[in-house]
Design a protein around this motif. Structure first.
Motif, PDB file in Angstrom:
ATOM      1  N   LEU A  50       0.115  10.231  -4.510  1.00  0.00           N
ATOM      2  CA  LEU A  50       0.630  11.586  -4.257  1.00  0.00           C
ATOM      3  C   LEU A  50       1.259  12.173  -5.518  1.00  0.00           C
ATOM      4  CD1 LEU A  50       2.324  11.430  -0.710  1.00  0.00           C
ATOM      5  CD2 LEU A  50       0.191  12.546  -1.342  1.00  0.00           C
ATOM      6  N   MET A  87       0.815  -1.218   0.000  1.00  0.00           N
ATOM      7  CA  MET A  87       0.000   0.000   0.000  1.00  0.00           C
ATOM      8  C   MET A  87       0.849   1.269   0.000  1.00  0.00           C
ATOM      9  SD  MET A  87      -3.209  -0.334  -0.296  1.00  0.00           S
ATOM     10  CE  MET A  87      -4.080   1.065   0.395  1.00  0.00           C
ATOM     11  N   LYS A  88       2.056   1.144   0.606  1.00  0.00           N
ATOM     12  CA  LYS A  88       2.916   2.329   0.727  1.00  0.00           C
ATOM     13  C   LYS A  88       3.226   2.910  -0.652  1.00  0.00           C
ATOM     14  CE  LYS A  88       7.254   3.486   3.037  1.00  0.00           C
ATOM     15  NZ  LYS A  88       8.414   2.907   3.682  1.00  0.00           N
ATOM     16  N   PHE A 101       0.242   4.658  -2.146  1.00  0.00           N
ATOM     17  CA  PHE A 101       0.042   5.984  -1.562  1.00  0.00           C
ATOM     18  C   PHE A 101       1.021   6.979  -2.211  1.00  0.00           C
ATOM     19  CE2 PHE A 101       0.609   9.188   1.917  1.00  0.00           C
ATOM     20  CZ  PHE A 101      -0.699   9.609   1.990  1.00  0.00           C
ATOM     21  N   ALA A 102       2.278   6.532  -2.366  1.00  0.00           N
ATOM     22  CA  ALA A 102       3.292   7.401  -2.998  1.00  0.00           C
ATOM     23  C   ALA A 102       2.891   7.699  -4.445  1.00  0.00           C
ATOM     24  CB  ALA A 102       4.657   6.729  -2.943  1.00  0.00           C
ATOM     25  N   ASN A 116      10.508   9.878  -4.324  1.00  0.00           N
ATOM     26  CA  ASN A 116       9.905   9.124  -3.220  1.00  0.00           C
ATOM     27  C   ASN A 116       9.294   7.811  -3.722  1.00  0.00           C
ATOM     28  OD1 ASN A 116       8.847   8.775  -0.542  1.00  0.00           O
ATOM     29  ND2 ASN A 116       6.865   9.479  -1.299  1.00  0.00           N
ATOM     30  N   ASP A 151      10.311   3.947  -2.800  1.00  0.00           N
ATOM     31  CA  ASP A 151       9.343   2.978  -2.265  1.00  0.00           C
ATOM     32  C   ASP A 151       9.254   1.735  -3.164  1.00  0.00           C
ATOM     33  OD1 ASP A 151       8.869   4.609  -0.178  1.00  0.00           O
ATOM     34  OD2 ASP A 151       6.865   5.255  -0.758  1.00  0.00           O
ATOM     35  N   CYS A 204       8.043  13.764  -5.235  1.00  0.00           N
ATOM     36  CA  CYS A 204       7.157  12.585  -5.231  1.00  0.00           C
ATOM     37  C   CYS A 204       7.697  11.494  -6.168  1.00  0.00           C
ATOM     38  CB  CYS A 204       5.734  12.966  -5.636  1.00  0.00           C
ATOM     39  SG  CYS A 204       4.850  13.838  -4.352  1.00  0.00           S
TER      40      CYS A 204
END
Lengths: 175, 512
Positions: free
Chosen positions: A9, A1-2, A5-6, A53, A57, A50
Motif C-alpha cells: 500500500l 503477510m500483513k 500488504f502494508a 501503518n 505492523d 501508510c
C-alpha cells in the motif's frame, strides 16, 4: 503477510503521488487549484498514514517474533458482541483453522473463468468454471455436480441474455 | 404539513403498490431475506451483486427492489442467529446473545415470531420518522454550502473508521484509497485526464459497481472460504408454525412492551448518524435494555427483551440510514453507499433537491418501505419453514452462484472486460482488506463520495481564497468542524489518559 500488504500500500501511495506530480497541473495560471491539487493532498495523506501503518505492523511483527505471542488488539464492537454471544474471549474469535490454499485455488479459477469468457463465450465459460470448481471441492456428488453445472449457467444466461437483454460475450458456438 | 405528507404518501403508494412496484418489492424482500441468511454475505454485498439484475427496470422500481434487499436482510439475518448461533449479518450479532439461548430452551418459535414483530415495529417506526424528518432535513440542507457538505462527508467517514477498534488507522487508509481511486478519469473542473495511462476505458473513471461487487461480493466470498465455511456441512433444521409452541406467550408481549419503543428510538438515532449504522445501533439497543432492566442477570440466558431490543434497533437503524441518503445525498454505511451508487447509475441526482425534483422516486421509495415491512413480517412468520430450508444448501454450492452473479453482472453493466478484471482485482484487495483489518465499506463510501468531496473542498478553498475560513465562519460548518475535531481528538485523548493511568499504576505498584 500483513506487513507485506502494508508495504504494498505504501509503494502504491508513493507511485500514485509521484505519478500525479509528474503528470498533473497543481495550480492554474491564476493561482487556483487545478486537476492535481486534490490528488496531491490525498497522496500526501496516504504516504504519511501508510508509513505510520507499516511501522506499526513491523513493530508488531518484531514483537511477535521476539516473544512468540501475537499482540492483543482492542476488538471491534461487532467482534465483542459476537464473542459475548459465543461465550468466548473476543480475541480468540478469529483463531479457527484457515484455508489459504482454497482461497488461492478459487481465485485462480475465477481468473481462468474471466480469461476464457471472451474466447469461449459466457455460457460455456460458466459451465467450465462450475465443473472445475465443483469437482475440486465437492467431488462426492458426480451426477449432482453435472446437473448443477448445466442448470445454473443456463438459468443465469437466460436471465441476463434473454430476460434482461444484457450483452454477454459470445463464443464460436454463438452463445 | 400533515396534508402534504398524506398527499406525498398517496403519490408514493400509487407507485409502490402498482403491479410492477409490488412484484419487485416482494422479489427484493425475498432476496433480502436470503442474503441475510448466509453468514458473511451482508446487505452491501447483496445489493452490489444484484444491481445488474435491475437492468431494464424503471429507476424507481429498481431502487424499490434494491432497498427491499437492504432492509429484508435485517429480517433474514436473525433466523440463523437464533437457530444456529451464527449471525447471518453483522447487524444481527447482538440478537445471538439471547436468541440462541431461547432456541436452546425450546423457544425457537416464539423467538422467531418476536424478532419478526420487533423488526416490523422498528422498521415501521423508522419509516414514519423518515416521512416526518427527511423533507424537513432536505429543506434545512438546501441552505448548505460546499463547506457543510465537505464536513458532513469527512465526519461520516471518520465516524465509520472510529467503529473499527484498534484498526481506526487502517479505516482511515481505506477511505483514502477510495478517494484515490475516485480521482481516476477526467477532472470535471479542468477536463484534464488523471491516472488514465492513455486508456480510453478509464476516461470515465473506475466504475463504482465493479469495485463494490469485487470488494463486497468476491472479497467476502474469499474471506468466508478462508474461514472454512465451504467445508462445513449443511445444517438440517425443521420448524413449523403449526406447532402449538411456535407462538409467543402473553408474558413475552407484556414484558417487551417498552423494549419495542426503546430499541426503535435508539436504533433510529444510530442509523441517522453517519458511520454508526445498524450494527452499533443493535449493540447499543441491547446494552441499554440490559442496563434499564430490573433483572439484568436474566440477559444472555434466553431473555425475550434481549432479542427484541437489538431487532427493533437494527431495523429502525436501517430506516434511519435512509434519512441522510435521501435528504443530503450522503450515505452513512457501505450498504447505503452502494444504494447511492445505484441512484447515480439510474441518473438520479442525490441531494436536498431530490425530494423536490423527483418526488415520485423519493415518496415511492418511502411508501415501498411501509409495504416492504408488512410483506417481511408475513414472510418472516409464515415462510419460516421455507427460509430454514435454504440452510440445507451447503456453502460449497453457494460459492458458484455468487461468483457467476458477480462476474456476469460486472461484465453485463458496460460489456467491458476491463471492468470485469477490475472486479477480480477488487475482490482480491477486498479479501486482503478484511483479513488485515482494513475497511472495504470506507473505501466504497469514499469512492462514491470522492468527486463530491473534491468538488466541495475545492469550492470552499476558492470561495475562501485559500484561507478555508468557511469551515468555521458559518454556524453549521462551525458545529460540524467541532464534531470533526471531537471525533479525531477524543480517541487520542482517551489513549493518552489510559497510558498515563497505566504508568501511574505501575509507579504505585513499584513504590508499594
Amino acid at each position: 503477510m500483513k506487513k507485506w500488504f502494508a508495504a504494498g500500500l505504501l509503494a502504491l501511495a508513493i507511485g500514485y503521488t509521484v505519478y500525479g506530480l509528474s503528470t498533473l497541473t497543481l495550480l492554474t495560471s491564476s493561482g487556483r487549484p487545478a486537476a492535481g491539487f486534490f490528488p496531491l493532498l490525498i497522496g500526501i495523506l496516504l504516504i504519511t498514514s501508510c508509513t505510520v501503518n507499516l511501522w506499526g505492523d513491523l513493530r508488531e511483527w518484531m514483537m511477535e517474533k521476539r516473544t512468540g505471542i501475537a499482540p492483543v488488539h482492542q476488538a471491534e464492537p461487532e467482534t465483542d458482541a459476537k464473542a459475548d454471544a459465543l461465550g468466548v474471549d473476543a480475541h480468540g474469535i478469529d483463531g479457527g483453522p484457515e484455508f489459504g490454499r482454497d482461497v488461492f485455488i478459487v481465485f485462480l479459477y475465477i481468473c481462468g473463468f474471466v480469461a476464457i469468457m471472451n474466447v469461449v463465450g459466457a455460457l460455456l465459460a460458466m459451465f467450465i468454471f462450475m465443473l472445475v470448481y465443483l469437482f475440486t471441492f465437492n467431488r462426492a456428488h458426480t451426477i449432482g455436480n453435472l446437473i448443477y453445472s448445466l442448470a445454473l449457467p443456463a438459468f443465469l444466461y437466460g436471465l441476463f441474455k434473454i430476460l434482461l437483454n444484457a450483452s454477454l460475450p459470445v463464443g464460436p458456438l454463438g452463445f | 404539513m400533515l396534508a402534504d405528507i398524506a398527499a406525498n404518501l398517496s403519490l408514493g403508494l400509487s407507485i409502490a403498490a402498482s403491479p410492477d412496484g409490488f412484484l419487485f418489492l416482494v422479489i427484493g424482500a425475498f432476496l433480502g431475506m436470503i442474503v441475510g441468511l448466509f453468514p458473511g454475505f451482508g446487505p452491501a454485498a447483496g445489493i452490489a451483486v444484484l444491481i445488474p439484475m435491475t437492468f431494464g427496470l424503471e429507476p424507481t422500481i429498481a431502487i424499490i427492489m434494491l432497498a427491499g434487499i437492504y432492509y429484508g436482510s435485517m429480517y433474514g439475518g436473525t433466523i440463523t442467529s437464533i437457530l444456529i448461533n451464527t449471525p447471518g449479518e453483522s447487524a444481527t450479532v447482538a440478537s445471538t446473545i439471547d436468541g440462541y439461548p431461547l432456541a436452546q430452551k425450546g423457544r425457537a418459535g416464539p423467538a422467531l415470531v418476536m424478532q419478526a414483530i420487533a423488526s416490523f415495529f422498528g422498521g415501521t417506526i423508522g419509516v414514519i420518522l423518515i416521512t416526518a424528518l427527511a423533507p424537513s432535513l432536505a429543506n434545512f440542507a438546501a441552505s448548505f454550502g460546499p463547506s457543510e457538505y465537505f464536513l458532513i462527508i469527512a465526519v461520516g467517514l471518520l465516524m465509520l473508521t472510529t467503529m473499527m477498534g484498534d484498526n481506526k488507522f487502517k479505516g482511515f487508509i481505506s477511505a483514502l484509497i477510495g478517494f484515490a481511486v475516485g480521482t481516476i478519469g477526467v477532472d470535471v473542473m479542468s477536463g484534464q485526464q488523471r491516472y488514465t495511462f492513455g486508456s480510453p476505458e478509464l476516461i470515465g473513471g473506475v466504475y463504482f459497481v465493479a469495485v463494490a461487487i469485487g470488494l463486497f461480493g468476491i472479497g467476502e466470498l474469499l474471506h468466508c472460504i478462508f474461514n472454512g465455511q465451504h467445508r462445513q456441512p449443511a445444517k438440517r433444521l425443521r420448524i413449523s408454525f403449526r406447532d402449538k409452541e411456535f407462538w409467543p406467550s402473553r408474558q413475552d408481549y407484556y414484558e417487551s412492551r417498552f423494549t419495542f419503543w426503546r430499541g426503535s428510538a435508539i436504533g433510529f438515532i444510530a442509523g441517522v448518524l453517519p458511520g454508526s449504522g445498524a450494527t452499533l445501533g443493535s449493540i447499543i439497543g441491547y446494552s441499554v435494555e440490559k442496563k434499564v432492566a430490573k433483572d439484568p442477570e436474566k440477559f444472555g440466558k434466553g431473555e425475550m427483551r434481549g432479542l427484541v431490543a437489538p431487532e427493533a434497533a437494527n431495523n429502525a437503524a436501517s430506516a434511519g440510514a435512509m434519512v441522510p441518503l435521501l435528504s443530503l445525498g450522503i450515505p452513512g454505511s457501505g450498504a447505503t453507499a452502494v444504494l447511492l451508487g445505484a441512484f447515480l447509475m439510474w441518473g438520479l441526482q442525490p441531494g436536498p433537491l431530490l425530494i423536490v425534483n423527483d418526488p415520485e422516486f423519493v415518496w415511492g421509495l418511502i411508501a415501498s418501505m411501509y409495504l416492504g415491512n408488512m410483506i417481511l413480517i408475513a414472510m418472516s412468520i409464515f415462510a419460516i419453514p421455507l427460509f430454514v430450508k435454504f440452510l440445507d444448501i451447503p456453502y460449497v454450492n453457494v460459492v458458484p452462484v455468487i461468483v457467476l452473479l458477480c462476474v456476469i453482472g460486472a461484465f453485463a453493466i458496460n460489456a467491458s472486460i476491463i471492468e470485469t478484471w477490475i472486479l477480480v482485482l477488487s475482490g482480491l484487495v477486498g479479501f486482503a482488506m478484511k483479513k488485515y483489518g482494513y475497511s472495504p465499506a470506507a473505501t466504497v463510501l469514499a469512492l462514491v463520495l470522492g468527486s463530491m468531496a473534491e468538488e466541495t473542498f475545492l469550492q470552499t478553498y476558492i470561495i475562501s481564497q485559500g484561507t478555508m475560513n468557511l469551515f468555521w465562519e458559518r454556524p453549521v460548518s462551525l458545529v460540524l468542524s467541532i464534531v470533526l475535531l471531537a471525533v479525531v481528538i477524543t480517541p487520542i485523548a482517551l489513549a493518552v489518559m489510559s497510558r498515563l493511568k497505566g504508568n501511574a499504576a505501575k509507579v504505585n505498584g513499584e513504590a508499594s
